[in-house]
Scaffold this motif. Structure first.
Motif, PDB file in Angstrom:
ATOM      1  N   GLY A  97       0.872  -1.138   0.106  1.00 44.31           N
ATOM      2  CA  GLY A  97       0.040  -0.020  -0.048  1.00 44.31           C
ATOM      3  C   GLY A  97       0.812   1.185  -0.209  1.00 44.31           C
ATOM      4  N   ILE A  98       2.222   1.142   0.139  1.00 43.63           N
ATOM      5  CA  ILE A  98       2.946   2.402   0.318  1.00 43.63           C
ATOM      6  C   ILE A  98       2.952   2.905  -1.260  1.00 43.63           C
ATOM      7  CG2 ILE A  98       5.373   3.027   0.317  1.00 43.63           C
ATOM      8  CD1 ILE A  98       5.601   1.330   2.740  1.00 43.63           C
ATOM      9  N   THR A  99       3.006   2.248  -2.180  1.00 44.61           N
ATOM     10  CA  THR A  99       3.101   2.957  -3.481  1.00 44.61           C
ATOM     11  C   THR A  99       1.640   3.700  -3.981  1.00 44.61           C
ATOM     12  OG1 THR A  99       4.260   1.087  -4.358  1.00 44.61           O
ATOM     13  CG2 THR A  99       3.232   2.375  -6.035  1.00 44.61           C
ATOM     14  N   GLN A 100       0.784   2.855  -3.299  1.00 43.27           N
ATOM     15  CA  GLN A 100      -0.724   3.827  -3.577  1.00 43.27           C
ATOM     16  C   GLN A 100      -0.626   5.231  -2.592  1.00 43.27           C
ATOM     17  OE1 GLN A 100      -3.790   1.259  -2.891  1.00 43.27           O
ATOM     18  NE2 GLN A 100      -3.167  -0.424  -4.496  1.00 43.27           N
ATOM     19  N   LEU A 101       0.051   5.147  -1.226  1.00 45.96           N
ATOM     20  CA  LEU A 101      -0.107   6.307  -0.519  1.00 45.96           C
ATOM     21  C   LEU A 101       0.630   7.252  -1.085  1.00 45.96           C
ATOM     22  CD1 LEU A 101      -0.802   7.160   2.247  1.00 45.96           C
ATOM     23  CD2 LEU A 101       1.508   6.057   3.165  1.00 45.96           C
ATOM     24  N   PHE A 102       1.886   7.075  -1.637  1.00 48.58           N
ATOM     25  CA  PHE A 102       2.839   7.805  -2.424  1.00 48.58           C
ATOM     26  C   PHE A 102       2.242   8.642  -3.478  1.00 48.58           C
ATOM     27  CE2 PHE A 102       6.402   9.342  -4.792  1.00 48.58           C
ATOM     28  CZ  PHE A 102       6.989  10.097  -4.299  1.00 48.58           C
ATOM     29  N   LEU A 103       1.688   7.874  -4.087  1.00 52.25           N
ATOM     30  CA  LEU A 103       1.026   8.220  -5.397  1.00 52.25           C
ATOM     31  C   LEU A 103      -0.319   9.328  -5.087  1.00 52.25           C
ATOM     32  CD1 LEU A 103       1.093   8.532  -8.598  1.00 52.25           C
ATOM     33  CD2 LEU A 103      -0.411   6.367  -8.724  1.00 52.25           C
ATOM     34  N   ALA A 104      -1.099   8.862  -4.177  1.00 43.60           N
ATOM     35  CA  ALA A 104      -2.349   9.744  -3.770  1.00 43.60           C
ATOM     36  C   ALA A 104      -1.738  11.113  -3.299  1.00 43.60           C
ATOM     37  CB  ALA A 104      -3.009   8.766  -2.999  1.00 43.60           C
ATOM     38  N   PHE A 105      -0.942  11.038  -2.322  1.00 43.34           N
ATOM     39  CA  PHE A 105      -0.348  12.048  -1.572  1.00 43.34           C
ATOM     40  C   PHE A 105       0.274  12.908  -2.636  1.00 43.34           C
ATOM     41  CE2 PHE A 105      -2.139  10.270   2.295  1.00 43.34           C
ATOM     42  CZ  PHE A 105      -2.408  11.525   3.151  1.00 43.34           C
ATOM     43  N   ALA A 106       1.126  12.486  -3.602  1.00 40.78           N
ATOM     44  CA  ALA A 106       1.986  13.371  -4.289  1.00 40.78           C
ATOM     45  C   ALA A 106       0.979  13.939  -5.514  1.00 40.78           C
ATOM     46  CB  ALA A 106       2.896  12.652  -5.021  1.00 40.78           C
ATOM     47  N   LEU A 107       0.111  13.262  -6.022  1.00 36.83           N
ATOM     48  CA  LEU A 107      -0.844  13.804  -6.875  1.00 36.83           C
ATOM     49  C   LEU A 107      -1.850  14.876  -6.201  1.00 36.83           C
ATOM     50  CD1 LEU A 107      -2.228  10.854  -8.942  1.00 36.83           C
ATOM     51  CD2 LEU A 107      -0.691  12.712  -9.694  1.00 36.83           C
ATOM     52  N   ALA A 108      -2.369  14.845  -5.175  1.00 38.38           N
ATOM     53  CA  ALA A 108      -3.180  15.507  -4.509  1.00 38.38           C
ATOM     54  C   ALA A 108      -2.425  16.890  -4.087  1.00 38.38           C
ATOM     55  CB  ALA A 108      -3.712  14.923  -3.278  1.00 38.38           C
TER      56      ALA A 108
END
Length: 273
Positions: A97-108
């Motif tokens: 889940g770290i990849t999804q977490l990083f991508l979500a916060f980076a895009l947001a």
């Protein structure tokens, strides 16, 4: 018909890729590493609490500062909710889940800004946590909405609700139906395949993000510019009227006296030739 459908799908994917990925990447190039601050903090926090929870004493500390359960007092659950965003769930693989977490916060962060990213992430997580308490209070016999009392002892932590909420919020305000379908559809499938507390909270996070996305940019007209409240209203004048001159209070000049016939007869006549 197949060619039209294929062209429509390709055009939709191109527009979504530009709105969701191209613009944030351009902002990230301008801002540099500062544009990944929230993503780095989120990933670092999850890794830190995961490593701390591997020891018995550390697990007690993690539960004391970020462990949220449905049977906790409301004030204590609200106090622990911000920290629970960084405490990984025990039944989910943390590294996946770290990849999804990083991508979500980076895009947001590069699409919404830091303040709005934190607000959406916290609001969607809090919505799921509070709704779970309502489900437990309702009981298992309320139209399939309630949960048994045993659900109040389940540890309710992890950034998954925030990740789902951020992806859903971005897809709503950026008009990205493909991303919205993938995010919302996966949550519906999860709740149907594995009906548990986490699946229901993810659905609540999606619903809360949809409401926040629909309300994005819609403020009352009077609140858009607070300085308008301090301005004095200018008196309105009837249409078609110009500047009205002040009335003259002085007496009007008297008209010249008319000459009488007798005065004209008595006047001397010039007889010089």
């Amino acid at each position: 018909m197949p060619a039209r459908v294929g062209a429509f799908v390709l055009r939709t994917l191109r527009d979504e890729g530009h709105n969701i990925f191209v613009d944030p990447v351009r902002r990230l190039r301008r801002r540099g590493p500062a544009g990944l601050l929230l993503a780095g903090v989120a990933v670092g926090g999850v890794i830190f609490f995961h490593a701390l929870a591997q020891r018995p004493a550390g697990a007690d500390v993690v539960r004391a500062v970020g462990g949220v359960q449905g049977d906790l007092p409301l004030w204590l659950a609200l106090l622990r909710t911000p920290v629970s965003l960084y405490v990984p769930a025990l039944d989910l693989p943390v590294w996946a889940g770290i990849t999804q977490l990083f991508l979500a916060f980076a895009l947001a962060e590069n699409s919404l800004g830091r303040a709005r990213t934190l607000a959406v992430a916290y609001a969607t997580t809090l919505a799921g946590t509070l709704t779970a308490r309502v489900m437990i209070m309702a009981g298992p016999d309320r139209w399939g909405f309630g949960l048994p009392p045993e659900a109040g002892q389940v540890l309710d932590t992890g950034p998954s609700a925030a990740v789902v909420g951020l992806f859903t919020y971005i897809s709503v305000i950026r008009r990205a139906p493909v991303v919205f379908t993938l995010t919302g559809g996966s949550m519906v499938w999860e709740s149907m395949a594995k009906p548990n507390l986490a699946g229901r909270e993810h659905l609540i996070a999606v619903a809360a993000a949809i409401v926040l996305g629909l309300l994005h940019g819609r403020r009352p007209a009077r609140l858009r510019d607070p300085r308008r409240l301090l301005r004095r209203p200018t008196p309105s004048r009837p249409a078609g009227t110009g500047v009205v001159a002040a009335p003259d209070t002085a007496d009007p000049p008297a008209p010249p006296a008319a000459e009488s016939p007798s005065s004209r007869a008595d006047a001397p006549v010039n007889l010089d030739i």
